[in-house]
Design a protein around this motif. Structure first.
Motif, PDB file in Angstrom:
ATOM      1  N   GLY A  12      -8.764  51.078  33.251  1.00 25.52           N
ATOM      2  CA  GLY A  12      -9.626  51.233  32.088  1.00 25.52           C
ATOM      3  C   GLY A  12     -10.324  49.917  31.773  1.00 25.52           C
ATOM      4  N   GLU A  13     -10.879  49.805  30.580  1.00 26.05           N
ATOM      5  CA  GLU A  13     -11.654  48.618  30.209  1.00 26.05           C
ATOM      6  C   GLU A  13     -10.815  47.514  29.588  1.00 26.05           C
ATOM      7  N   ARG A  14      -9.574  47.844  29.190  1.00 30.46           N
ATOM      8  CA  ARG A  14      -8.788  46.854  28.453  1.00 30.46           C
ATOM      9  C   ARG A  14      -7.422  46.582  29.068  1.00 30.46           C
ATOM     10  N   SER A  15      -7.142  47.144  30.223  1.00 27.30           N
ATOM     11  CA  SER A  15      -5.791  47.026  30.775  1.00 27.30           C
ATOM     12  C   SER A  15      -5.799  46.631  32.241  1.00 27.30           C
ATOM     13  N   ILE A  16      -4.688  46.032  32.647  1.00 26.70           N
ATOM     14  CA  ILE A  16      -4.451  45.717  34.056  1.00 26.70           C
ATOM     15  C   ILE A  16      -3.098  46.299  34.442  1.00 26.70           C
ATOM     16  N   LEU A  17      -3.085  47.023  35.544  1.00 29.90           N
ATOM     17  CA  LEU A  17      -1.850  47.628  36.044  1.00 29.90           C
ATOM     18  C   LEU A  17      -1.289  46.760  37.158  1.00 29.90           C
ATOM     19  N   LYS A  47      -2.381  39.391  20.800  1.00 28.73           N
ATOM     20  CA  LYS A  47      -1.967  40.785  20.650  1.00 28.73           C
ATOM     21  C   LYS A  47      -2.155  41.512  21.982  1.00 28.73           C
ATOM     22  N   VAL A  48      -1.060  41.623  22.714  1.00 30.06           N
ATOM     23  CA  VAL A  48      -1.076  42.268  24.019  1.00 30.06           C
ATOM     24  C   VAL A  48       0.060  43.290  24.057  1.00 30.06           C
ATOM     25  N   TYR A  49      -0.228  44.466  24.597  1.00 25.99           N
ATOM     26  CA  TYR A  49       0.774  45.520  24.704  1.00 25.99           C
ATOM     27  C   TYR A  49       1.283  45.577  26.143  1.00 25.99           C
ATOM     28  N   ILE A  50       2.595  45.576  26.292  1.00 28.18           N
ATOM     29  CA  ILE A  50       3.209  45.574  27.614  1.00 28.18           C
ATOM     30  C   ILE A  50       4.108  46.799  27.747  1.00 28.18           C
ATOM     31  N   LYS A  51       3.771  47.659  28.698  1.00 24.87           N
ATOM     32  CA  LYS A  51       4.573  48.845  28.971  1.00 24.87           C
ATOM     33  C   LYS A  51       4.996  48.815  30.433  1.00 24.87           C
ATOM     34  N   TYR A  52       6.147  49.385  30.707  1.00 24.17           N
ATOM     35  CA  TYR A  52       6.618  49.360  32.091  1.00 24.17           C
ATOM     36  C   TYR A  52       7.235  50.697  32.477  1.00 24.17           C
ATOM     37  N   ALA A  53       7.314  50.935  33.783  1.00 27.35           N
ATOM     38  CA  ALA A  53       7.930  52.144  34.330  1.00 27.35           C
ATOM     39  C   ALA A  53       8.760  51.718  35.549  1.00 27.35           C
ATOM     40  N   TYR A  54       9.071  52.680  36.427  1.00 29.77           N
ATOM     41  CA  TYR A  54       9.913  52.374  37.588  1.00 29.77           C
ATOM     42  C   TYR A  54       9.337  51.256  38.452  1.00 29.77           C
ATOM     43  N   ASN A  55       8.034  51.294  38.675  1.00 27.57           N
ATOM     44  CA  ASN A  55       7.424  50.398  39.663  1.00 27.57           C
ATOM     45  C   ASN A  55       6.184  49.681  39.140  1.00 27.57           C
ATOM     46  N   SER A  56       6.044  49.551  37.843  1.00 25.88           N
ATOM     47  CA  SER A  56       4.805  48.978  37.334  1.00 25.88           C
ATOM     48  C   SER A  56       4.946  48.408  35.932  1.00 25.88           C
ATOM     49  N   ILE A  57       4.007  47.528  35.601  1.00 28.34           N
ATOM     50  CA  ILE A  57       3.818  47.031  34.240  1.00 28.34           C
ATOM     51  C   ILE A  57       2.345  47.213  33.897  1.00 28.34           C
ATOM     52  N   LEU A  58       2.076  47.711  32.711  1.00 31.17           N
ATOM     53  CA  LEU A  58       0.715  47.866  32.231  1.00 31.17           C
ATOM     54  C   LEU A  58       0.499  46.860  31.108  1.00 31.17           C
ATOM     55  N   SER A  60      -2.042  45.649  28.355  1.00 35.02           N
ATOM     56  CA  SER A  60      -3.230  46.120  27.638  1.00 35.02           C
ATOM     57  C   SER A  60      -3.612  45.106  26.564  1.00 35.02           C
ATOM     58  N   TYR A  61      -4.877  44.705  26.586  1.00 29.99           N
ATOM     59  CA  TYR A  61      -5.392  43.726  25.644  1.00 29.99           C
ATOM     60  C   TYR A  61      -6.086  44.448  24.483  1.00 29.99           C
ATOM     61  N   ASN A  62      -6.295  43.749  23.364  1.00 32.77           N
ATOM     62  CA  ASN A  62      -6.973  44.377  22.223  1.00 32.77           C
ATOM     63  C   ASN A  62      -8.478  44.148  22.262  1.00 32.77           C
ATOM     64  N   HIS A  63      -8.959  43.836  23.458  1.00 32.59           N
ATOM     65  CA  HIS A  63     -10.398  43.629  23.650  1.00 32.59           C
ATOM     66  C   HIS A  63     -10.774  44.067  25.067  1.00 32.59           C
ATOM     67  N   THR A  64     -12.026  44.311  25.279  1.00 32.63           N
ATOM     68  CA  THR A  64     -12.507  44.673  26.608  1.00 32.63           C
ATOM     69  C   THR A  64     -12.394  43.478  27.546  1.00 32.63           C
ATOM     70  N   ILE A  65     -11.943  43.712  28.760  1.00 31.48           N
ATOM     71  CA  ILE A  65     -11.822  42.639  29.755  1.00 31.48           C
ATOM     72  C   ILE A  65     -13.206  42.350  30.328  1.00 31.48           C
ATOM     73  N   ASP A  66     -13.684  41.124  30.087  1.00 35.23           N
ATOM     74  CA  ASP A  66     -15.027  40.762  30.555  1.00 35.23           C
ATOM     75  C   ASP A  66     -15.024  40.367  32.026  1.00 35.23           C
ATOM     76  N   ASN A  67     -13.987  39.661  32.439  1.00 31.62           N
ATOM     77  CA  ASN A  67     -13.923  39.198  33.828  1.00 31.62           C
ATOM     78  C   ASN A  67     -12.546  39.551  34.391  1.00 31.62           C
ATOM     79  N   ILE A  68     -12.472  40.659  35.072  1.00 32.91           N
ATOM     80  CA  ILE A  68     -11.195  41.134  35.594  1.00 32.91           C
ATOM     81  C   ILE A  68     -10.579  40.126  36.557  1.00 32.91           C
ATOM     82  N   TYR A  69     -11.405  39.409  37.285  1.00 29.64           N
ATOM     83  CA  TYR A  69     -10.883  38.449  38.262  1.00 29.64           C
ATOM     84  C   TYR A  69     -10.072  37.356  37.573  1.00 29.64           C
TER      85      TYR A  69
END
Length: 244
Positions: A12-17, A47-58, A60-69
């Protein structure tokens, strides 16, 4: 500490998996939980939201990511400097389960299909120590790893509308406990009289990711007694602190 070749991609526009190898094992879980703590400390003022599952962490920022790199590079650097937590401890929780026919609604089917007696199923299920990977689906629903392969059984093709609170069930390669009555597609083999989610407590769910669960069989009479003790707040869950 095991180093994994992680994948970092926009979600999405605000998260990195952040993705680990698609396996369910304790080393990957430890790596995920360790990195989660590193991220929490790094982003303590943001303010960053961190969620995790079996094989991943998500992340999520409270703003749009301008430069994913730039964001990916920052996360990769954090992981490269990540060190293993020392003296990592966890709880082993001992959970009573009644496997009587009243609760083990799917014991017969699993027994026939897996060519095991009901007693063998009970012995196999209660002999393992299960790892809590995360909570999901329902608040307090623990996803547990470590089920004996002989007990693997697919989820129901048509979920039922009302699974009893406390149902101990098998779904595919996992076992779990329904913290409340709800629709569900796992196969019930028993029931625990304990509460796994209580909004009135500071920690609504007593178990957390990385903890272990050990089931032990109880009779229907013992089950009924524990039900009363739980209602009167007179039952203490047996547990012990262990270290990796």
């Amino acid at each position: 500490m095991t180093r994994y070749n992680l994948k970092f991609r926009a979600y999405g526009e605000r998260s990195i998996l952040i993705e680990w190898p698609q396996e369910i094992n304790n080393n990957i879980l430890k790596s995920i939980l360790n990195f989660k703590e590193v991220l929490k400390k790094h982003y303590i003022k943001e303010k960053v939201y961190i969620k995790y599952a079996y094989n991943s962490i998500l992340v999520s920022y409270n703003h749009t990511i301008d430069n994913i790199y730039d964001n990916k590079t920052q996360l990769e650097t954090l992981y490269s400097k990540c060190i293993e937590l020392k003296n990592d401890s966890y709880y082993l929780w001992k959970i009573p389960v009644c496997y009587d026919a009243e609760f083990g609604l799917d014991l017969e089917e699993i027994s026939v299909q897996n060519m095991l007696s009901k007693q063998q199923i009970i012995e196999l299920h209660s002999s393992k120590k299960y790892t809590v990977y995360f909570c999901g689906f329902l608040p307090g629903f623990l996803y547990l790893g470590g089920l004996d392969k002989k007990l693997y059984y697919p989820r129901k093709s048509n979920p039922i509308l009302q699974v009893k609170k406390g149902a101990v069930a098998i779904g595919g390669h996992q076992t779990g406990i329904y913290p409340n009555a709800s629709p569900g597609g796992w196969n019930s083999i028993g029931n625990t009289p304990l509460n796994f989610f209580d909004v009135n407590k500071s920690e609504p769910c007593f178990a957390k990711a990385g903890d272990r669960i050990k089931f032990y069989p109880v009779t229907k009479q013992e089950y009924d007694k524990i039900i009363v003790e739980v209602k009167n707040n007179n039952f203490s869950i047996e547990s012990e602190v262990l270290y990796d």
